[in-house]
Design a protein around this motif. Structure first.
Motif, PDB file in Angstrom:
ATOM      1  N   ILE A   1       0.838  -1.200   0.000  1.00 50.53           N
ATOM      2  CA  ILE A   1       0.000   0.000   0.000  1.00 50.53           C
ATOM      3  C   ILE A   1       0.873   1.250   0.000  1.00 50.53           C
ATOM      4  N   ALA A   2       1.937   1.244   0.796  1.00 46.52           N
ATOM      5  CA  ALA A   2       2.844   2.401   0.864  1.00 46.52           C
ATOM      6  C   ALA A   2       3.463   2.702  -0.497  1.00 46.52           C
ATOM      7  N   SER A   3       3.717   1.649  -1.284  1.00 46.14           N
ATOM      8  CA  SER A   3       4.344   1.839  -2.600  1.00 46.14           C
ATOM      9  C   SER A   3       3.335   2.114  -3.703  1.00 46.14           C
ATOM     10  N   GLY A   4       2.037   2.036  -3.379  1.00 42.74           N
ATOM     11  CA  GLY A   4       1.004   2.274  -4.385  1.00 42.74           C
ATOM     12  C   GLY A   4       0.751   1.094  -5.292  1.00 42.74           C
ATOM     13  N   SER A   5       1.159  -0.105  -4.864  1.00 42.32           N
ATOM     14  CA  SER A   5       1.006  -1.289  -5.722  1.00 42.32           C
ATOM     15  C   SER A   5      -0.437  -1.759  -5.831  1.00 42.32           C
ATOM     16  N   VAL A   6      -1.273  -1.445  -4.827  1.00 45.71           N
ATOM     17  CA  VAL A   6      -2.688  -1.827  -4.864  1.00 45.71           C
ATOM     18  C   VAL A   6      -3.479  -0.622  -5.358  1.00 45.71           C
ATOM     19  N   THR A   7      -3.936  -0.700  -6.581  1.00 41.42           N
ATOM     20  CA  THR A   7      -4.613   0.429  -7.215  1.00 41.42           C
ATOM     21  C   THR A   7      -5.820   0.884  -6.408  1.00 41.42           C
ATOM     22  N   GLY A   8      -5.863   2.181  -6.147  1.00 41.66           N
ATOM     23  CA  GLY A   8      -7.031   2.747  -5.488  1.00 41.66           C
ATOM     24  C   GLY A   8      -7.034   2.637  -3.979  1.00 41.66           C
ATOM     25  N   VAL A   9      -5.983   2.081  -3.370  1.00 44.04           N
ATOM     26  CA  VAL A   9      -5.924   1.953  -1.911  1.00 44.04           C
ATOM     27  C   VAL A   9      -4.762   2.795  -1.394  1.00 44.04           C
ATOM     28  N   THR A  10      -5.090   3.894  -0.752  1.00 43.57           N
ATOM     29  CA  THR A  10      -4.072   4.776  -0.189  1.00 43.57           C
ATOM     30  C   THR A  10      -3.844   4.430   1.279  1.00 43.57           C
ATOM     31  N   GLU A  11      -2.825   5.018   1.866  1.00 43.58           N
ATOM     32  CA  GLU A  11      -2.575   4.811   3.289  1.00 43.58           C
ATOM     33  C   GLU A  11      -3.763   5.296   4.119  1.00 43.58           C
ATOM     34  N   GLU A  12      -4.358   6.396   3.692  1.00 43.75           N
ATOM     35  CA  GLU A  12      -5.521   6.932   4.407  1.00 43.75           C
ATOM     36  C   GLU A  12      -6.704   5.968   4.313  1.00 43.75           C
ATOM     37  N   ALA A  13      -6.927   5.414   3.119  1.00 48.59           N
ATOM     38  CA  ALA A  13      -8.029   4.461   2.934  1.00 48.59           C
ATOM     39  C   ALA A  13      -7.806   3.205   3.762  1.00 48.59           C
ATOM     40  N   TYR A  14      -6.553   2.752   3.831  1.00 47.03           N
ATOM     41  CA  TYR A  14      -6.221   1.577   4.633  1.00 47.03           C
ATOM     42  C   TYR A  14      -6.517   1.820   6.115  1.00 47.03           C
ATOM     43  N   SER A  15      -6.110   2.972   6.610  1.00 47.79           N
ATOM     44  CA  SER A  15      -6.356   3.318   8.013  1.00 47.79           C
ATOM     45  C   SER A  15      -7.853   3.413   8.303  1.00 47.79           C
ATOM     46  N   LYS A  16      -8.593   3.993   7.370  1.00 46.58           N
ATOM     47  CA  LYS A  16     -10.043   4.116   7.525  1.00 46.58           C
ATOM     48  C   LYS A  16     -10.711   2.747   7.531  1.00 46.58           C
ATOM     49  N   ASP A  17     -10.242   1.840   6.670  1.00 50.84           N
ATOM     50  CA  ASP A  17     -10.790   0.489   6.605  1.00 50.84           C
ATOM     51  C   ASP A  17     -10.548  -0.262   7.914  1.00 50.84           C
ATOM     52  N   SER A  18      -9.360  -0.106   8.488  1.00 47.86           N
ATOM     53  CA  SER A  18      -9.042  -0.779   9.752  1.00 47.86           C
ATOM     54  C   SER A  18      -9.970  -0.310  10.870  1.00 47.86           C
ATOM     55  N   LYS A  19     -10.214   0.996  10.931  1.00 46.98           N
ATOM     56  CA  LYS A  19     -11.117   1.541  11.958  1.00 46.98           C
ATOM     57  C   LYS A  19     -12.545   1.054  11.743  1.00 46.98           C
ATOM     58  N   LEU A  20     -12.952   0.968  10.476  1.00 44.26           N
ATOM     59  CA  LEU A  20     -14.295   0.508  10.150  1.00 44.26           C
ATOM     60  C   LEU A  20     -14.530  -0.914  10.639  1.00 44.26           C
ATOM     61  N   TRP A  21     -13.541  -1.793  10.408  1.00 48.70           N
ATOM     62  CA  TRP A  21     -13.727  -3.189  10.794  1.00 48.70           C
ATOM     63  C   TRP A  21     -13.629  -3.386  12.310  1.00 48.70           C
ATOM     64  N   LYS A  22     -12.896  -2.539  12.985  1.00 45.03           N
ATOM     65  CA  LYS A  22     -12.920  -2.590  14.457  1.00 45.03           C
ATOM     66  C   LYS A  22     -14.326  -2.289  14.966  1.00 45.03           C
ATOM     67  N   LYS A  23     -14.957  -1.316  14.350  1.00 46.59           N
ATOM     68  CA  LYS A  23     -16.326  -0.953  14.729  1.00 46.59           C
ATOM     69  C   LYS A  23     -17.296  -2.087  14.417  1.00 46.59           C
ATOM     70  N   ARG A  24     -17.143  -2.695  13.245  1.00 45.19           N
ATOM     71  CA  ARG A  24     -18.055  -3.771  12.846  1.00 45.19           C
ATOM     72  C   ARG A  24     -17.894  -5.008  13.720  1.00 45.19           C
TER      73      ARG A  24
END
Length: 609
Positions: free
Chosen positions: A415-438
């Motif tokens: 993710i840091a290198s941009g190898s996963v298209t459309g997934v930024t560091e910010e999006a990754y952090s947001k996803d982690s918080k979302l799944w903690k909530k779920r």
């Protein structure tokens, strides 16, 4: 022409302004209503909400194991299709590794042991064997498996002197031995730890090729290392089934002609303990495949023939010239791959893959080595292995992952290198918080998630591994599945978090035995596979590998889950739909389900554990 009175003009202007203001207000409210998510399926959602005063309390759904369970006939709904039990001979049915079907394929290079899915699919429920009981909780399950759950004694005879497995009364006992470690896996791992940094979290993910009953992976667990073990369904009946009954991650698989279903640079360590893979054969293709899935700086362990052949050729009853040539081939291929031999201890040899991509590439180019296409390094589903070296991307030169558990939430290098298209560091952090909530919301509904009740867990659509990270515990493990049709290839990210997983197409059977998972998480899987394959076939496959009294958490659009709820009511599942954690107006809902206990012959009573 006479002029119109000024009062009439002012009246018409006032009316025009009133109309314009009114229309603006109407369209503003309409837009706000659409953005709220109210619309698709909300009439159904509101009916579901009205039908339950408390959407977080599942009054009629029990997650506990029970000695007796009433069978629901669901006679109130005549349109429900009731699925009948399959014949008793299908108790251990594996649709893509069926023994009789396999024998119709060539035996060269283990082709007949690879995945070969049958075109004829069963539309019935796979029964549990008579006397089936809930497995022992971890860590007792590591050492004991109820005989009724996998009633096969052949290994107790074949591997009697190697301490694999022993039959004692109504249970199998696993002393922790193996062909190469008759004194136990713990002592064997201690030998490895004298060379490999197992204790400090540097080594987290491991691959065990030809795992037997997975004692190596079972004993690595207490050292905070998670091993993905695989073995074929062959004459050693139920190896992988025993592994999963013990609570150890494992799949049915073989290193034959098809690439392993894992991403490149996934594992910190790979292991073969007398796994019978001809490593030096076919131009080194098998070692090249291990190199593909091994992380830079990762370790490869080979124990057994031909290592230390000078002292063992007589015991192995093989010509020393043959063993010498075999080891020489392995050593030469290891050099070509830029693996440094770290140590040879008795019959154990340990190599380390180069950490520096650039220096290794220069050496390989001088040797006129053949390189695979870089863009195909993670394109593995049913793809043939090739005799070529998988190049390392420039951005992984000198790449270092944080020790586990820090790497669980650190930004993965892909993710840091941009190898996963459309997934930024910010999006990754947001996803982690979302799944903690779920996951927190899941636990309020199913309070057994944290208790050790569920050991073997599967996430059918793992995405970035957020569910597995949020649920992480020493009491459980998650098989993170990235569907082959997913828009983003995220399995490499999952491994960089210190988790494990596999690629799979849910239009086919999964590479496991029946009754091997305690809890299944299915988020968006049916929307993803809409128009790809039948919902019924996916649900029947889930029923096959879900244990009796196991649980499922579905997350999808309300209209999709309404259909699923209707179908599984004819599969002996109990269900309850609840609102999204953000409230009843969100069209996505959560469906909790529990598979009822029943066994072959129709009995619904468990034996005493």
């Amino acid at each position: 022409m006479a002029n119109k009175p000024a009062g009439d003009s002012r009246t018409r202007s006032s009316i025009s302004i009133f109309i314009v203001v009114g229309l603006c207000g109407f369209f503003y409210l309409l837009g706000a209503w659409q953005r709220s998510g109210f619309g698709k399926g909300d009439s159904i959602a509101l009916e579901i909400t009205k039908s339950s005063a408390d959407c977080t309390a599942l009054a009629n759904l029990s997650f506990e194991t029970r000695h007796a369970v009433k069978m629901s006939t669901n006679g109130a709904d005549s349109e429900v299709k009731v699925y009948q039990p399959c014949d008793a001979r299908y108790t251990d049915y594996t649709p893509c590794q069926d023994q009789r079907h396999a024998m119709s394929f060539p035996r060269d290079n283990m082709i007949y042991r690879e995945r070969h899915c049958t075109t004829k699919k069963l539309h019935c429920l796979i029964p549990a064997p008579k006397g089936y009981v809930t497995p022992f909780p971890w860590p007792k399950s590591r050492d004991y498996v109820p005989f009724a759950n996998a009633p096969y004694k052949s290994l107790t005879v074949e591997k009697a002197i190697q301490n694999w497995i022993q039959y004692e009364g109504n249970v199998f006992r696993f002393p922790g031995g193996g062909t190469q470690f008759p004194q136990g896996a713990d002592k064997y791992i201690d030998h490895l730890a004298s060379v490999i940094p197992i204790k400090n979290g540097t080594v987290r993910t491991a691959l065990d090729t030809g795992c037997g009953v997975a004692s190596w992976g079972a004993y690595l667990w207490k050292r905070n290392v998670i091993a993905m073990s695989f073995a074929p369904r062959d004459s050693h009946e139920a190896q992988v089934q025993f592994a999963l009954e013990r609570g150890v991650p494992a799949v049915i698989g073989v290193l034959g002609t098809i690439k392993l279903p894992y991403p490149s640079r996934a594992f910190d360590m790979a292991h073969c303990s007398r796994c019978l893979i001809p490593w030096g054969a076919n131009g080194g293709i098998y070692m090249m495949e291990v190199d593909r899935v091994l992380r830079p700086g990762g370790y490869w362990v080979l124990s057994g023939p031909p290592i230390n052949w000078k002292n063992n050729y007589k015991g192995w009853q093989r010509p020393k010239e043959e063993l010498q040539a075999e080891q020489q081939n392995i050593e030469e291929i290891a050099k070509l791959l830029c693996w440094e031999k770290k140590k040879e201890i008795g019959e154990i040899a340990i190599w380390q893959k180069s950490k520096n991509a650039n220096s290794c590439r220069r050496k390989q180019e001088k040797s006129s080595a053949t390189f695979c296409a870089a863009e195909e390094s993670d394109d593995v589903w049913y793809k043939k292995m090739e005799t070529c070296i998988t190049p390392l991307p420039d951005e992984v030169a000198g790449e270092q992952l944080k020790p586990f558990p820090d790497r669980l939430y650190a930004v993965p290098p892909r993710i840091a290198s941009g190898s996963v298209t459309g997934v930024t560091e910010e999006a990754y952090s947001k996803d982690s918080k979302l799944w903690k909530k779920r996951v927190s919301a899941y636990k309020r509904t199913n309070k057994l998630i944290d208790t050790g009740r569920y050991r073997n867990i599967m996430d059918m659509n793992a995405e970035l591994g957020g569910f597995a990270a949020a649920i992480q515990s020493s009491k459980l493990w998650v098989m993170n599945v990235v569907p082959t049709i997913a828009l983003k290839n995220t399995l490499g990210v999952i491994y960089e978090r210190g988790l494990i997983g596999i690629y799979h197409d849910w239009c086919e059977g999964f590479s496991t035995y029946p009754r091997t998972y305690d809890l299944i998480h299915a988020s968006g899987i049916f929307s993803m596979y809409k128009d790809k394959c039948d919902v019924e076939e996916i649900l029947l496959e889930m029923d096959r590998f879900l244990r009796p009294e196991g649980a499922v958490i579905f997350r999808d659009e309300v209209d999709v889950l309404t259909k699923v709820k209707h179908m599984v009511s004819g599969m002996r599942w109990e269900t309850k739909m609840v609102d999204h954690e953000d409230g009843p107006l969100v069209p996505e809902k959560i469906l909790f389900a529990v598979k009822q206990y029943w066994v072959v012959g129709g009995s619904n009573r468990t034996s005493s554990q």
